[in-house]
Design a protein around this motif. Structure first.
Motif, PDB file in Angstrom:
ATOM      1  N   MET A 100       0.834  -1.189   0.000  1.00  0.00           N
ATOM      2  CA  MET A 100       0.000   0.000   0.000  1.00  0.00           C
ATOM      3  C   MET A 100       0.873   1.246   0.000  1.00  0.00           C
ATOM      4  O   MET A 100       1.797   1.369   0.793  1.00  0.00           O
ATOM      5  N   SER A 101       0.595   2.144  -0.906  1.00  0.00           N
ATOM      6  CA  SER A 101       1.317   3.418  -0.967  1.00  0.00           C
ATOM      7  C   SER A 101       0.310   4.549  -0.834  1.00  0.00           C
ATOM      8  O   SER A 101      -0.660   4.621  -1.600  1.00  0.00           O
ATOM      9  N   ARG A 102       0.512   5.395   0.161  1.00  0.00           N
ATOM     10  CA  ARG A 102      -0.402   6.519   0.348  1.00  0.00           C
ATOM     11  C   ARG A 102      -0.152   7.581  -0.723  1.00  0.00           C
ATOM     12  O   ARG A 102       1.006   7.803  -1.121  1.00  0.00           O
ATOM     13  N   PRO A 103      -1.187   8.253  -1.202  1.00  0.00           N
ATOM     14  CA  PRO A 103      -1.008   9.279  -2.229  1.00  0.00           C
ATOM     15  C   PRO A 103      -0.001  10.357  -1.837  1.00  0.00           C
ATOM     16  O   PRO A 103       0.734  10.877  -2.683  1.00  0.00           O
ATOM     17  N   SER A 104       0.070  10.664  -0.532  1.00  0.00           N
ATOM     18  CA  SER A 104       0.980  11.703  -0.049  1.00  0.00           C
ATOM     19  C   SER A 104       2.398  11.194   0.141  1.00  0.00           C
ATOM     20  O   SER A 104       3.321  11.984   0.373  1.00  0.00           O
ATOM     21  N   GLY A 105       2.588   9.859   0.107  1.00  0.00           N
ATOM     22  CA  GLY A 105       3.901   9.292   0.359  1.00  0.00           C
ATOM     23  C   GLY A 105       4.201   9.088   1.828  1.00  0.00           C
ATOM     24  O   GLY A 105       5.294   8.618   2.180  1.00  0.00           O
ATOM     25  N   ARG A 106       3.254   9.412   2.714  1.00  0.00           N
ATOM     26  CA  ARG A 106       3.476   9.246   4.150  1.00  0.00           C
ATOM     27  C   ARG A 106       3.404   7.775   4.546  1.00  0.00           C
ATOM     28  O   ARG A 106       2.778   6.972   3.867  1.00  0.00           O
ATOM     29  N   SER A 107       4.022   7.454   5.676  1.00  0.00           N
ATOM     30  CA  SER A 107       3.853   6.120   6.240  1.00  0.00           C
ATOM     31  C   SER A 107       2.457   6.018   6.852  1.00  0.00           C
ATOM     32  O   SER A 107       1.789   7.036   7.088  1.00  0.00           O
ATOM     33  N   PHE A 108       2.017   4.801   7.140  1.00  0.00           N
ATOM     34  CA  PHE A 108       0.649   4.585   7.600  1.00  0.00           C
ATOM     35  C   PHE A 108       0.347   5.300   8.915  1.00  0.00           C
ATOM     36  O   PHE A 108      -0.801   5.663   9.195  1.00  0.00           O
ATOM     37  N   ASP A 109       1.388   5.540   9.739  1.00  0.00           N
ATOM     38  CA  ASP A 109       1.189   6.147  11.056  1.00  0.00           C
ATOM     39  C   ASP A 109       1.732   7.573  11.134  1.00  0.00           C
ATOM     40  O   ASP A 109       1.994   8.083  12.226  1.00  0.00           O
ATOM     41  N   GLN A 110       1.853   8.223   9.989  1.00  0.00           N
ATOM     42  CA  GLN A 110       2.456   9.561   9.944  1.00  0.00           C
ATOM     43  C   GLN A 110       1.392  10.637   9.757  1.00  0.00           C
ATOM     44  O   GLN A 110       0.553  10.546   8.860  1.00  0.00           O
ATOM     45  N   LEU A 111       1.439  11.639  10.615  1.00  0.00           N
ATOM     46  CA  LEU A 111       0.573  12.804  10.484  1.00  0.00           C
ATOM     47  C   LEU A 111       1.001  13.653   9.289  1.00  0.00           C
ATOM     48  O   LEU A 111       2.155  13.605   8.852  1.00  0.00           O
ATOM     49  N   ARG A 112       0.079  14.443   8.801  1.00  0.00           N
ATOM     50  CA  ARG A 112       0.469  15.491   7.872  1.00  0.00           C
ATOM     51  C   ARG A 112       1.296  16.536   8.624  1.00  0.00           C
ATOM     52  O   ARG A 112       1.353  16.525   9.862  1.00  0.00           O
ATOM     53  N   SER A 113       1.908  17.449   7.912  1.00  0.00           N
ATOM     54  CA  SER A 113       2.584  18.564   8.567  1.00  0.00           C
ATOM     55  C   SER A 113       1.531  19.422   9.258  1.00  0.00           C
ATOM     56  O   SER A 113       0.585  19.897   8.622  1.00  0.00           O
ATOM     57  N   ILE A 114       1.664  19.587  10.578  1.00  0.00           N
ATOM     58  CA  ILE A 114       0.666  20.324  11.361  1.00  0.00           C
ATOM     59  C   ILE A 114       1.305  21.563  11.975  1.00  0.00           C
ATOM     60  O   ILE A 114       2.392  21.492  12.556  1.00  0.00           O
ATOM     61  N   SER A 115       0.634  22.694  11.849  1.00  0.00           N
ATOM     62  CA  SER A 115       1.071  23.904  12.543  1.00  0.00           C
ATOM     63  C   SER A 115      -0.135  24.556  13.203  1.00  0.00           C
ATOM     64  O   SER A 115      -1.244  24.522  12.656  1.00  0.00           O
ATOM     65  N   LEU A 116       0.085  25.108  14.386  1.00  0.00           N
ATOM     66  CA  LEU A 116      -0.949  25.804  15.145  1.00  0.00           C
ATOM     67  C   LEU A 116      -0.410  27.195  15.474  1.00  0.00           C
ATOM     68  O   LEU A 116       0.427  27.349  16.359  1.00  0.00           O
TER      69      LEU A 116
END
Length: 241
Positions: free
Chosen positions: A1-17
Motif C-alpha cells: 500500500m502506498s499513500r497518495p501523499s507518500g506518508r507512512s501509515f502512522d504519519q501525520l500530515r505537517s501540522i502547525s498551530l
C-alpha cells in the motif's frame, strides 16, 4: 500500500498551530493540517443562553463554516441559502461538545465563550483541525480572563484534540487527506483528551463492515497521533504568552 501523499501509515500530515493571529478576538489560532486550514477564534460574551441564566454556570459553544472557495469548486454561502446544512450543524455541535468535555462551566462563571471555526481551505479532516485549533483559542481566552481577574482559576480541566483515521487500500492509516478520505473503506474520527480518554468516536464502514480489531488499530493510531498534537497545542499556548 502506498499513500497518495507518500506518508507512512502512522504519519501525520505537517501540522502547525499559529496562535493569536486575530487582532480583536480574545483567543485565536490558525490550525493547518497539511492543506486543510481552519481559522479558529474565541469570543467572550458576558451573557449566557436563557437555560443557564441565574445558574452560576457558563457555556462554551461553537459555530463552523466553510468559505465559498475552500473546496475544489465554489460553493454558495449557507447564509445565501437561508439555512445551515445538516453537516454544518453536526460539526459545530461536535466542536462544542468536545470543548465542554474539558471545561468546568461553574468555574467559567455566568459568561459564554463562543468559538468560530472557519474553513479557509479543505483537504480532508476539517472537523479534527477545527477541534484542535479551537482548544488553543479557548485556552488563550481563558488565560486572558484569569489575567483580568474575571475568574479565579482556569475553567479548563484538560486538553482535547482530534484526528481522523481510516482504512485505505486495506491498511489502517492516520490523518486522512482528501484523496484518501474520498476512497477510504472505513472512515473514523477520534476526539481524545491528553490523559488518553475518549470524548467521541465517529466510525463508519463506507465499503463494508469492520471488526473490533480494526477499530482498535485505528484507535491506537489516533492515540499516538493525538499525543503529538497535544505537544503542538502546548507549544502554541506558550508562543501566545
Amino acid at each position: 500500500m502506498s499513500r497518495p501523499s507518500g506518508r507512512s501509515f502512522d504519519q501525520l500530515r505537517s501540522i502547525s498551530l499559529e496562535p493569536s493571529i486575530a487582532l480583536h478576538a480574545e483567543g485565536s489560532c490558525l490550525a493547518k493540517f497539511g492543506n486543510t486550514h481552519v481559522f479558529c477564534t474565541a469570543s467572550l460574551d458576558e451573557r449566557v443562553p436563557p437555560f443557564l441564566r441565574n445558574s452560576g454556570k457558563g457555556w462554551v459553544t461553537a459555530e463552523y463554516g466553510m468559505l465559498p472557495r475552500s473546496t475544489h469548486s465554489r460553493m454558495d454561502r449557507e447564509a445565501s441559502r437561508g439555512k445551515q446544512s445538516g453537516r454544518t450543524l453536526e460539526i459545530q455541535r461536535l466542536i462544542g461538545r468536545s470543548l465542554r468535555a474539558v471545561t468546568d462551566l461553574q468555574a467559567l462563571g455566568e459568561r459564554q465563550i463562543k468559538i468560530d471555526c472557519d474553513v479557509i481551505q479543505a483537504d480532508g479532516g476539517t472537523r479534527t483541525a477545527a477541534i484542535t485549533g479551537a482548544w488553543v483559542a479557548l485556552r488563550i481566552a481563558c488565560e486572558k480572563l484569569l489575567l483580568a481577574g474575571a475568574i479565579t482559576k482556569s475553567p479548563l480541566t484538560g486538553q482535547v484534540a482530534a484526528i481522523s483515521c481510516g482504512v485505505f487500500q486495506g491498511v489502517s492509516v492516520l490523518d486522512l487527506d482528501y484523496d484518501e478520505d474520498s476512497a477510504a473503506e472505513i472512515d473514523a474520527n477520534f476526539v481524545m483528551t491528553a490523559d488518553d480518554q475518549l470524548v467521541e468516536v465517529q466510525a463508519t464502514g463506507e465499503a463494508h463492515p469492520f471488526s473490533r480489531s480494526t477499530l482498535n488499530q485505528m484507535l491506537d493510531l489516533a492515540s499516538a497521533g493525538c499525543g503529538e498534537i497535544f505537544q503542538l497545542q502546548q507549544q502554541a499556548v506558550r508562543d501566545a504568552q
